[in-house]
Design a protein around this motif. Sequence first.
Motif, mmCIF file in Angstrom:
data_model
loop_
_atom_site.group_PDB
_atom_site.id
_atom_site.type_symbol
_atom_site.label_atom_id
_atom_site.label_comp_id
_atom_site.label_asym_id
_atom_site.label_seq_id
_atom_site.Cartn_x
_atom_site.Cartn_y
_atom_site.Cartn_z
ATOM 1 N N SER A 143 0.822 -1.205 0.000
ATOM 2 C CA SER A 143 0.000 0.000 0.000
ATOM 3 C C SER A 143 0.859 1.259 0.000
ATOM 4 C CB SER A 143 -0.929 -0.013 1.218
ATOM 5 O OG SER A 143 -1.778 1.109 1.212
ATOM 6 N N ILE A 144 1.931 1.252 0.801
ATOM 7 C CA ILE A 144 2.839 2.412 0.838
ATOM 8 C C ILE A 144 3.467 2.631 -0.536
ATOM 9 C CG2 ILE A 144 5.016 3.263 1.793
ATOM 10 C CD1 ILE A 144 4.295 1.776 4.391
ATOM 11 N N VAL A 145 3.963 1.561 -1.144
ATOM 12 C CA VAL A 145 4.590 1.652 -2.472
ATOM 13 C C VAL A 145 3.588 2.178 -3.491
ATOM 14 C CG1 VAL A 145 5.627 0.326 -4.354
ATOM 15 C CG2 VAL A 145 6.270 -0.157 -1.980
ATOM 16 N N TRP A 146 2.358 1.688 -3.424
ATOM 17 C CA TRP A 146 1.337 2.101 -4.384
ATOM 18 C C TRP A 146 0.995 3.579 -4.228
ATOM 19 C CZ3 TRP A 146 0.008 -0.741 -8.420
ATOM 20 C CH2 TRP A 146 -1.100 -0.350 -9.177
ATOM 21 N N HIS A 147 0.875 4.050 -2.986
ATOM 22 C CA HIS A 147 0.580 5.464 -2.749
ATOM 23 C C HIS A 147 1.708 6.356 -3.268
ATOM 24 C CE1 HIS A 147 -2.665 4.135 -0.097
ATOM 25 N NE2 HIS A 147 -3.087 5.374 -0.063
ATOM 26 N N VAL A 148 2.944 5.986 -2.969
ATOM 27 C CA VAL A 148 4.102 6.780 -3.417
ATOM 28 C C VAL A 148 4.170 6.812 -4.937
ATOM 29 C CG1 VAL A 148 6.616 6.900 -3.440
ATOM 30 C CG2 VAL A 148 5.415 6.378 -1.303
ATOM 31 N N PHE A 149 3.969 5.657 -5.557
ATOM 32 C CA PHE A 149 4.006 5.571 -7.022
ATOM 33 C C PHE A 149 2.905 6.422 -7.638
ATOM 34 C CE2 PHE A 149 2.952 3.179 -10.996
ATOM 35 C CZ PHE A 149 4.120 3.480 -11.682
ATOM 36 N N ARG A 202 -4.254 18.628 -3.412
ATOM 37 C CA ARG A 202 -5.277 18.149 -4.330
ATOM 38 C C ARG A 202 -6.103 17.075 -3.634
ATOM 39 N NH1 ARG A 202 -1.906 16.605 -9.608
ATOM 40 N NH2 ARG A 202 -3.840 15.415 -10.005
ATOM 41 N N PHE A 203 -7.379 16.969 -4.055
ATOM 42 C CA PHE A 203 -8.308 16.052 -3.392
ATOM 43 C C PHE A 203 -7.792 14.628 -3.389
ATOM 44 C CE2 PHE A 203 -11.777 12.968 -3.750
ATOM 45 C CZ PHE A 203 -12.467 13.236 -2.587
ATOM 46 N N GLU A 204 -7.232 14.180 -4.530
ATOM 47 C CA GLU A 204 -6.805 12.787 -4.610
ATOM 48 C C GLU A 204 -5.608 12.487 -3.709
ATOM 49 O OE1 GLU A 204 -5.479 14.866 -8.508
ATOM 50 O OE2 GLU A 204 -7.172 14.855 -7.121
ATOM 51 N N TYR A 205 -4.857 13.534 -3.293
ATOM 52 C CA TYR A 205 -3.728 13.316 -2.394
ATOM 53 C C TYR A 205 -4.171 13.113 -0.957
ATOM 54 C CZ TYR A 205 -0.714 14.811 -6.254
ATOM 55 O OH TYR A 205 -0.069 14.906 -7.455
#
Length: 413
Positions: free
Chosen positions: A186-192, A271-274
Motif C-alpha cells: 500500500s505504501i509503495v502504491w501510494h508513493v508511485f 489536491r483532493f486525490e492526495y
Amino acid sequence: MRLYCIDIIRGISSLAIVLLHSSITFWLAVFPDILYQPIESVSQFLIYITTLTCNYGWIGVRILIVLSGFCVYLGIAARKPERIPIFPFMKKRILRLYPTYFCVLLCAMLFTILFYRADLTFQNILGHLIFWYHNFYPVLKEPAEFSSVFWFMSLIAQLYLVFTLLYPFIRKHGLGAVCLATLTFSIVWHVFYIYTTAQLNWEWYACITPRHFVLANIGEWLVGAYLAECWHNKQHEQLRTKLKLSLPLTLIISIAIFLSVIIFKQYNDLRFEYRDSFNLPLTAATFLLMLYMITLEGRTMQRKQAANLPHKPRNPLTKIIIFVSDRSYSLYLIHVTVIAFMGQVGIRLFNLKIEDAPGSFLWLLTIIAGIIIAFIATEFLYRFVELPSHQWVRKLSRPPASPTTTETQKIKT
C-alpha cells in the motif's frame, strides 16, 4: 461477549460521516468562513473545532475499514478454520449487505432520475448492482454515482473477496506477516501514484487509484483483523508491551496522529486525490485507539466478572452512541440520499440557491430537517430490512439439526 468500545468507535465514525456530508450547507450556513477567521474568544474556538470536525468526517471512513476487518475476523479467530471456501463466505457476507443496499440503491436511482435528469447506462446500473461500478469507467472519471457512499460498499465487498484469497497465506505465514506485506504494498502504491500524477502527469483509471483499489486498502482491513486475533488470544496487553507503550501513552499518540493529519491538511492546499496519502497514518492512529479501547474494556470486564456484575453500559450518552452504532450500516447508506432530497425540496419550494448557503437560516433549517428525516428513515430501514435480512442469513448459515432418537428409529423402521 460484546465489545462496547467497538460500538462506540463505529457510532462516532458514522456520525462524523453524516456531519461531513451535511457540512457544505449546514455549518457553513451558520458560520461562513469560520475556518479562516482569527480566533478571538472561547465560543469562537468551540465553533471552529466543531466545524473542523465536520469537514474531516472522511476520517471516519478509514476507521470503518479497520473496524470491518476486526469484526469479520473476530468470529474466524474463534474457529480457526484451515480454509475459507470463497463462495459460502461471500454468499453470507453479500446476503447480509445486499437487501439494505438494494433498497437504498433503488431510492437513490429514483431520486437521481427525478431531480438530476441523469442518463442511466447499462454499465452504470450493472456496476452498482455487482459492487464493481467504478471499474467500468475511463481515466480519472468518476462514475455517475447515485449516492456518494456507494464506492465504499464496493470496496468493502471486494475486501471480503481478497481476504478469502489471502487466507491460505495467512494460515501459512501468520496474519502479522501478511498484514505487514500488504501495508508495504500500500505504501509503495501510494508513493508511485503521487509521483506519477505530480511529476509525470499520468492519468490513472479510477479503479486503481489508492482510494478505490482494493489491494491498496486490504492492509488497513488486515490491521483490524490482526487486532481481533490479539484480542481473541488475549495478547493485546502483550502487544502493547512489545510496542513499549503505557496505556495513557497509547491514547495520546493516537490523538496526536489524528490531530497532525487534520492540521497538516488544513494548512496545506493539497489536491483532493492526495488526501489518500493520509490513509496509513490514520490506520496507525486507529490501530492505537482500538488497542487502547479494547485493553481498557478488557480490564473492566475482568473487574466486573470478579465482582459478579453484568458487563453493560450505564452512561446514557454511551447508550445513545451504541444505538447509532447498531444502525450505522443503514444510516451510512441512506443519509446522503435523504439530505440531498431535502436540499432539492428547499431549492424547489423556497427558491434556495447553493451559492446563498453561507449565512442562510433557511438552508440551516432545511439540512437539520434532512438529518432528522435521515435518522427516521434509518430506523425504518433497520427494523424492516436490515434486521430481517440478518436473521434470514443466520437461519441459512445454521447447520441442519441432527434427527432425534424417535426420528432415527422411524427411519430405521
